[in-house]
Design an enzyme around this catalytic site. Structure first.
Site, PDB file in Angstrom:
ATOM      1  N   LYS A 217     -20.370  16.272   8.901  1.00  0.00           N
ATOM      2  CA  LYS A 217     -20.342  17.376   9.875  1.00  0.00           C
ATOM      3  C   LYS A 217     -19.808  16.924  11.233  1.00  0.00           C
ATOM      4  CE  LYS A 217     -24.666  18.606   9.927  1.00  0.00           C
ATOM      5  NZ  LYS A 217     -25.317  17.704   8.967  1.00  0.00           N
TER       6      LYS A 217
ATOM      7  N   ARG B 299     -30.576  25.238  11.100  1.00  0.00           N
ATOM      8  CA  ARG B 299     -31.008  24.443   9.960  1.00  0.00           C
ATOM      9  C   ARG B 299     -32.148  25.113   9.200  1.00  0.00           C
ATOM     10  NH1 ARG B 299     -29.192  19.343  11.894  1.00  0.00           N
ATOM     11  NH2 ARG B 299     -29.665  17.536  10.627  1.00  0.00           N
TER      12      ARG B 299
ATOM     13  N   ARG C  99     -23.948   3.420   8.426  1.00  0.00           N
ATOM     14  CA  ARG C  99     -23.793   4.013   9.745  1.00  0.00           C
ATOM     15  C   ARG C  99     -24.630   3.333  10.818  1.00  0.00           C
ATOM     16  NH1 ARG C  99     -24.039  10.551   9.918  1.00  0.00           N
ATOM     17  NH2 ARG C  99     -26.274  10.241   9.935  1.00  0.00           N
TER      18      ARG C  99
ATOM     19  N   ARG D 212     -27.565   4.184  12.347  1.00  0.00           N
ATOM     20  CA  ARG D 212     -28.344   4.913  13.344  1.00  0.00           C
ATOM     21  C   ARG D 212     -29.822   4.659  13.047  1.00  0.00           C
ATOM     22  NH1 ARG D 212     -26.502  11.013  13.491  1.00  0.00           N
ATOM     23  NH2 ARG D 212     -28.567  11.374  12.612  1.00  0.00           N
TER      24      ARG D 212
ATOM     25  N   ARG E 272     -35.046  13.222   5.273  1.00  0.00           N
ATOM     26  CA  ARG E 272     -34.050  14.153   5.824  1.00  0.00           C
ATOM     27  C   ARG E 272     -33.374  14.950   4.720  1.00  0.00           C
ATOM     28  NH1 ARG E 272     -30.844   9.945   8.874  1.00  0.00           N
ATOM     29  NH2 ARG E 272     -29.296  11.550   9.280  1.00  0.00           N
TER      30      ARG E 272
HETATM   31  P1  ADP Z   1     -27.835  14.565  10.389  1.00  0.00           P
HETATM   32  O1  ADP Z   1     -27.177  15.864  10.065  1.00  0.00           O
HETATM   33  O2  ADP Z   1     -26.994  13.379  10.010  1.00  0.00           O
HETATM   34  O3  ADP Z   1     -29.243  14.463   9.905  1.00  0.00           O
HETATM   35  P2  ADP Z   1     -28.195  15.349  13.191  1.00  0.00           P
HETATM   36  O4  ADP Z   1     -27.669  14.578  14.323  1.00  0.00           O
HETATM   37  O5  ADP Z   1     -27.640  16.708  12.952  1.00  0.00           O
HETATM   38  O6  ADP Z   1     -27.946  14.390  11.956  1.00  0.00           O
HETATM   39  O7  ADP Z   1     -29.781  15.484  13.298  1.00  0.00           O
HETATM   40  C1  ADP Z   1     -30.620  14.370  13.548  1.00  0.00           C
HETATM   41  C2  ADP Z   1     -32.094  14.815  13.650  1.00  0.00           C
HETATM   42  O8  ADP Z   1     -32.232  15.733  14.751  1.00  0.00           O
HETATM   43  C3  ADP Z   1     -32.617  15.604  12.449  1.00  0.00           C
HETATM   44  O9  ADP Z   1     -33.079  14.748  11.413  1.00  0.00           O
HETATM   45  C4  ADP Z   1     -33.758  16.420  13.099  1.00  0.00           C
HETATM   46  O10 ADP Z   1     -34.910  15.612  13.320  1.00  0.00           O
HETATM   47  C5  ADP Z   1     -33.177  16.770  14.458  1.00  0.00           C
HETATM   48  N1  ADP Z   1     -32.451  18.071  14.418  1.00  0.00           N
HETATM   49  C6  ADP Z   1     -31.113  18.251  14.604  1.00  0.00           C
HETATM   50  N2  ADP Z   1     -30.782  19.553  14.529  1.00  0.00           N
HETATM   51  C7  ADP Z   1     -31.934  20.232  14.266  1.00  0.00           C
HETATM   52  C8  ADP Z   1     -32.265  21.592  14.062  1.00  0.00           C
HETATM   53  N3  ADP Z   1     -31.317  22.557  14.095  1.00  0.00           N
HETATM   54  N4  ADP Z   1     -33.565  21.915  13.823  1.00  0.00           N
HETATM   55  C9  ADP Z   1     -34.508  20.973  13.791  1.00  0.00           C
HETATM   56  N5  ADP Z   1     -34.284  19.663  13.962  1.00  0.00           N
HETATM   57  C10 ADP Z   1     -33.010  19.273  14.207  1.00  0.00           C
END
Ligand code: ADP
Length: 188
Positions: free
Chosen positions: A13, A90, A130, A132, A143
């Site tokens: 993404k 999400r 990655r 992170r 996740r």
């Molecule tokens: P990835 O898609 O690789 O998991 P993101 O950077 O999109 O990485 O998200 C990292 C973390 O941030 C998620 O695991 C969650 O804890 C939090 N997060 C991100 N976007 C949302 C969202 N829309 N609702 C709830 N938590 C979120």
């Protein structure tokens, strides 16, 4: 033009968002980046989000929606309606809230929701490389479980509205980008 990018963690993404925002002249709003920015600045929101992010759990809807509402209030977005959302919504509750927020700021409706479809084997492999802090095996599993439980219904939400553009996310960055662009054109 309001576009949403959906996909499991590790689906690409972030990479595709950068390509798409440049190609389509959209403002990139990434909920993960916004949370990481708060974390880096040590704000109360960042401290709250940290506990959820480190565990691989979703940050509660109310907190996430408020953060997005604040972002949408800034002048680069307000009333202009050219946004790419990455990592938000999400959950179905977030998707409903987004419709309401877009209405409030006169930004039009969601035009398309792109779902980048990749196998679980691929996402686990990609995230392993990655580095992170939330990319360790246990947290990755949590996740992915959150994605299946909370975010897959969001795919159904947009499919039911005829807005879903599902693309095969395997292959090179260029391949996937071409598929997304073709899918968006077909969706118009
Ligand atoms: P990835 O898609 O690789 O998991 P993101 O950077 O999109 O990485 O998200 C990292 C973390 O941030 C998620 O695991 C969650 O804890 C939090 N997060 C991100 N976007 C949302 C969202 N829309 N609702 C709830 N938590 C979120």
């Amino acid at each position: 033009m309001i576009v949403i990018l959906l996909g499991a963690p590790g689906s690409g993404k972030g990479t595709q968002s950068e390509r798409l925002t440049a190609a389509l002249d959209l403002v990139h709003i990434s909920s993960g980046d916004l949370f990481r920015d708060h974390l880096g600045r040590g704000t109360p929101l960042g401290e709250l989000a940290r506990t959820y992010m480190d565990a691989g759990a979703l940050v509660p809807d109310e907190v996430t929606i408020r953060m997005i509402a604040d972002r949408l209030d800034r002048p680069d977005v307000h009333g202009k309606g050219r946004v790419l959302f990455d990592g938000f919504p999400r959950t179905v509750a977030q998707a409903d809230a987004l419709d309401a927020l877009l209405g409030e700021i006169g930004a039009g409706n969601v035009g398309a929701a792109v779902f980048i479809d990749v196998s679980e084997t691929t996402v686990v492999e990609r995230m392993a490389g990655r580095g992170r802090s939330d990319d360790n095996p246990d947290v990755i599993r949590t996740r992915l479980a959150a994605f299946r439980r909370d975010t897959e219904p969001v795919i159904g939400f947009y499919r039911a509205q005829g807005k879903l553009v599902a693309v095969d996310g395997e292959g090179t960055v260029d391949d996937v980008f071409e598929r997304i662009m073709a899918g968006l054109v077909a969706c118009e």
